[in-house]
Every structure is written in structure tokens, then in C-alpha cells.
Motif scaffolding. Sequence first.
Motif, PDB file in Angstrom:
ATOM      1  N   ARG A   1      23.374  32.378   9.075  1.00  0.00           N
ATOM      2  CA  ARG A   1      23.658  32.730   7.964  1.00  0.00           C
ATOM      3  C   ARG A   1      25.120  33.415   8.019  1.00  0.00           C
ATOM      4  O   ARG A   1      26.098  33.518   7.114  1.00  0.00           O
ATOM      5  CB  ARG A   1      22.569  33.896   7.440  1.00  0.00           C
TER       6      ARG A   1
ATOM      7  N   GLY B   1      28.570  32.513   5.870  1.00  0.00           N
ATOM      8  CA  GLY B   1      28.872  33.650   4.975  1.00  0.00           C
ATOM      9  C   GLY B   1      28.125  33.880   3.928  1.00  0.00           C
ATOM     10  O   GLY B   1      28.312  35.006   3.340  1.00  0.00           O
ATOM     11  N   LEU B   2      26.780  33.964   4.362  1.00  0.00           N
ATOM     12  CA  LEU B   2      25.642  34.392   3.372  1.00  0.00           C
ATOM     13  C   LEU B   2      25.444  35.943   3.853  1.00  0.00           C
ATOM     14  O   LEU B   2      24.865  36.668   3.072  1.00  0.00           O
ATOM     15  CB  LEU B   2      24.395  33.658   3.780  1.00  0.00           C
ATOM     16  N   ALA B   3      25.509  35.983   5.190  1.00  0.00           N
ATOM     17  CA  ALA B   3      25.098  37.552   5.700  1.00  0.00           C
ATOM     18  C   ALA B   3      26.660  37.984   6.209  1.00  0.00           C
ATOM     19  O   ALA B   3      27.423  36.989   6.806  1.00  0.00           O
ATOM     20  CB  ALA B   3      24.099  37.662   6.629  1.00  0.00           C
ATOM     21  N   SER B   4      26.877  39.324   6.461  1.00  0.00           N
ATOM     22  CA  SER B   4      28.319  39.706   6.841  1.00  0.00           C
ATOM     23  C   SER B   4      27.950  40.067   8.261  1.00  0.00           C
ATOM     24  O   SER B   4      26.845  40.720   8.376  1.00  0.00           O
ATOM     25  CB  SER B   4      29.081  40.788   6.258  1.00  0.00           C
TER      26      SER B   4
ATOM     27  N   ALA C   1      24.859  22.141   4.857  1.00  0.00           N
ATOM     28  CA  ALA C   1      23.750  22.848   5.371  1.00  0.00           C
ATOM     29  C   ALA C   1      22.498  22.762   5.009  1.00  0.00           C
ATOM     30  O   ALA C   1      22.090  22.666   3.958  1.00  0.00           O
ATOM     31  CB  ALA C   1      24.359  24.345   5.367  1.00  0.00           C
TER      32      ALA C   1
ATOM     33  N   ILE D   1      19.451  25.504   5.444  1.00  0.00           N
ATOM     34  CA  ILE D   1      18.934  26.847   5.926  1.00  0.00           C
ATOM     35  C   ILE D   1      17.609  27.224   5.662  1.00  0.00           C
ATOM     36  O   ILE D   1      17.315  27.379   4.679  1.00  0.00           O
ATOM     37  CB  ILE D   1      20.211  27.823   5.264  1.00  0.00           C
ATOM     38  N   GLU D   2      17.019  27.596   6.908  1.00  0.00           N
ATOM     39  CA  GLU D   2      15.434  28.190   6.642  1.00  0.00           C
ATOM     40  C   GLU D   2      14.884  27.400   5.747  1.00  0.00           C
ATOM     41  O   GLU D   2      14.267  27.853   4.776  1.00  0.00           O
ATOM     42  CB  GLU D   2      15.758  29.588   6.624  1.00  0.00           C
TER      43      GLU D   2
END
Lengths: 250, 376
Positions: free
Chosen positions: B78, B82-85, B111, B113-114
Motif C-alpha cells: 500500500r 501511494g495508498l498509505a503514507s 496492481a 491489492i489484498e
Amino acid sequence: MLLALAAVPVLIAVAIRLTDDGQGGGGGPAFLDRITQNGLFVGVTALVVAIPLFLPLTVGVVAGDSVAGEAGTGTLRYLLVSPVGRIRLLVVKFAAAAVFCLAATLTVSVAGILIGLALFPVGPVALVSGDTVSVGESLLRSLLIALYITLGLLGLAAIGLFISTLTDAPVGAMAATVVVSIVAQVVGQLSQLEWLHPWLFTYHWLDFADLLRQPIEWSSFGANAVLQLAYVAVFGALAYGRFATKDILS
Amino acid sequence: MTDPAAQAARTDPAGGADPAAAQPAPTSDSAAFAIRTTDLTKRFGRSTVVDGIDLAVPRGSVFGFLGPNGSGKTTTIRMLLGLASASAGEVRVLEREMPANLARVLPAVGALIEGPGFYPFLSGRANLHRLDSADGFASASTRQARVERALERVGLSSAAGKKVRAYSLGMKQRLGIANALLTPRELIVLDEPTNGLDPQGTREVRTLIRSLAAEGTTVFVSSHLLSEIEQMCSHVAVMRAGRLVAQGALDDLRGAGRTHLRLTVATPDAPTAVATLSRLGVPPAPLGESHPASHPADRPAVRPANDSAIGPAIDPAADAAESTALEGELPETVPAETVVAALVADGVRVRGFAVERASLEDLFVELTGEGFDVVQ
């Protein structure tokens, strides 16, 4: 949802048609007794009935679902890596909610006018100011009223969008938005909090009677627009502030 | 947003960088890496989920990102996207600083993702169309063809018209992979791509990943299934409790894990075998678990050899005894056939004999600890 909204004027019209004793006049909320004289009033009456609950309810569902719903289905992360900019996503979501506000009020209005045409006599409309306008002019006024109410709902849509960025549970965001609109209306009824009333986004919701004067009184339209734009700006900024840096973990 | 120049740059087979981008020329050090992180850290409140990892994913590699559940793999992914900083540290994806260059980097990144995320009330095809139109860089005119191609690559063409609600988990997973393949990508990130897939689907995904790698795409695959990573990856990184405990080319890592070959002997004559093995310099073999004699039909063939051997008298009762598995590490200097000959010469009834190179699983367990406990 639009179908449910369209059912409101239909229900009103049918109920009044069935209970109409032919004498005209009678009790009930404002406008209600005038439907029997002119079918064009069904649209306005239905809007008056729908404003306190039905319209905020549907707007709350749409706006509350906007971001939280994407998070709930897991599509938010895929949209963001597509990539969709976060600001763009918020703007598009708000635009969609605004379009829904318009569609919802138009649905109620148009359904009301159609059912009114079908069940009641139609003729020139007497305005609040006592003047009489033609059928065509009155349809134009109905459209104006729909626009006025749409404008009035934009503030709520912005609040819903903000709440939607706070959670991954769409149902929670929807419920919270609807509760906000109800609380605002309740507060609007309390005379002890009168100083607060002009700041409530619900303050101008029922002031569209000014559009039924001759000439049209635009001041309430303007005041409504300013108030709603302020709400959109404040809650839009809050939504951006929250969403732009949020960790998307859904 | 269908700037033809940008489009041409993205489909450039050489994978050249967007010429319009005013980026400083990538240094020769980072040019070789599709993903490079420096001291990447993520904290949630007081717990540190990702703890200062330095990932280096070479371009063109199939990079396996291994770790038990809860070791911080998905959080890392993530942050890469760039989904989480990140709480601290730097990320560079495709030679660009992230998340500052999200809009430039992500169009070249596909991507999963999960797990997949789709609108259940839309068909698989409609979902892909929607996600592709959300991508401002994807050309609308080629959308139809690209969606069909992606569906075909994951074997979903025939089910594409069905609503996603009616899809099985494996079909959704395939659709998620199809989404990652919608446009030509330089990097594809797949988080647990074979979750919920049947064995055939797993094999198809492996083939797909190999074909992507053959096209020059860098593939970053996370998994807790070692055998899979072992089969398709050229490079591996292993996470444990938010830390990177190993990283490198698969062959190097294997070599670093265990230099010795592992020897397994199944015999009912454990004490004799232990003595023999010790004499040969194979480190004292620990006693393994007992196994019931599983191949009685083999015994007549073994017996004559035992009878002719000059060795300690063997108690006939032991014939019915259970075999014991002995394990040991075989030094490179001792050929396996010498061990067998010595065992047989000493009258050990060898019922099973195997020499294995240490599998990645041994290494993985060595690095991450055994058991189901999620490391806190």
C-alpha cells in the motif's frame, strides 16, 4: 430510490382524489386543499411533503455511500491506483451527488405534475401574491422551485461526502448524514436557538414561496445559494483535508 | 487525457521514461531497480507494522515478497502504491520518488491489492470498463480490445458477461489480475494472486507471470506460499514482523541458507545406521519420527542383500519393526553413493534414501520461525 420519490406525489394525489368530498377547501397542510382546484399544485405539494424527510433521506444515502461505499466494496483502492487523483475523485463524487439532488427533486415535481394532470382539473395558477399566471408560466415556476430545492440540498450532500470519507462503512455514513439533516431541522424548530437558525443548512429549505410571487422575489434564492455554497466550501475542504492524506486500508 | 505522445511513450517497448516529464535523469544506481525503498517505516499508533525495510527490486525480475500473515507485506504494498503514507523512509518506484509522482508512475503499474474489489451488480466486463475509464491515461478507443484481451489472458472470456456477484472467489481473483493487465505495464504488483484459485488456476497464474516476465515486465508477487514463489521467482525478499530478514536472488539465498545437502535415511536398524553415518563424517543424525513400514512388497528384494552381507546378526523380529527416519547434513565432499554402500555393507536395511537440496521452505521457517503464531 427515484421511483420511491415519485410515489410520494402519486400517493398524495390519489389519497386526496379519493377523499375529496367535492366541497373544496378543508384542512391539511398548506397547498394541500388547493390541489383539487388545480392539478399543477400536486408537484409543489409533494415537494413540501418530501423536503423534511424523503429528500434528505435519499440524498443522505447517495452522498454517504459515495466514498465509503467504494471503500466497502474494495473498489476505492483500485480507483486510486488506476490512478484517479484524490481531489478528482471527491469532485466527481460530489458532482454525482449534486446531479442526484436535481434528479430527485425533478422526479418529485414532474411526477406530481403528471399525476395532477391525470386526476385534477388544470388551469391558470393563482400565485401567493394574488396574481394569476398561465399554465406554461407555472411550469416554469415549478422548475425554478425544483432548482431552489436542489440548491438547498447541496449543503447536505457536501456534509454527506465529508462523513463518507471518515468511515469504510457506507451504512454508517448514510445514517449519520440523515441524522444530521434531522437534527438541523429539529434545532430549526427550537426558538431558544434562534440565533443559530440562519446558519443551519435547512434554514431556507421551505422558503421557495418567494418564487411564487409576481414579480419573483429573488432574495431568498440568493440567500439560499450563498448559505449552501458556504456549506459546500467548508465541508468540501474538510472532506479534502481528511481524504487527501488518509491511509486507504480498506 | 488521451495525449498521443504520452500514449506512445507508455507503449514504447523499450520502456523509456515519459519524455514530457521534467525529471532529473535517474542515477545509474537506481536505474536498475523497479522498486527501491530506503528505511521504509509504517507505524499505526504505537505498533510498528513495517520497520525500516530496504527493498531493492531489480527491473525485469519476478520478485517474490514472502512472509507469514501479519508480517507487513500488504502494508508495504500500500505504501509502494501511494495508498498509505510512510511514517518514515523513502520509496522510489520506476525511478521516481513516491508518492510525489503518483500520477506519473501509477499508469505504468498494474496492481492486485489484498484481494479483488469489484461492483457485485456489474458484469466482469463492465467492471473492467469502468476501472479503465477511471484511468485518465488509458485510451478510450482501444478500451474494448484491451478489456477483451485482458479477460482472455486470465481465461474469463466466457464468464465476462456474468455479474460479479455470481463469480466464485477464484473468478474474482482472475478478474482482479485482468484489471492489472488492462494496459501495457512496466511493473505489476500482485498481492497473494493465487488466493482462492484451484490448482489449475494456480498453474495458469504461474504461466501468466512467466509470460509477463518474458515480455520484460517486472512482477512483484507477495505470497505466504513458498512453493509458489520458489517455482516462479528470480528474486525473493522475506519479511518477519515488519522487518526484512532476507533479500536477494533466489539461488544466492538458497545457498546462504544451507550449504549442506540434506540426507534422509529410512531404516529399521537405526543404531547401526547412526554408527555408520557418524563414521562417515555425516554429522550425528538426529532421530526422526517413526514411520510404519510402508512398502512391505519391497522387502523380499531387500532381504537377500541383507542376508549376504557380513554384518551384525539381525533379529528377525526387527523385520516387522517400524522404519525410523534419520536426518543428517551431507557434506559436499561425501558422495551420496558412498553413504549407501557403507550402510549396506554394515547390514543396515535401507528402506528409503534421499538427498535433497535445502528447500526454500526450510530457509523460510528458519528465518521466520515455525508455527501458526502471528508475530506481534
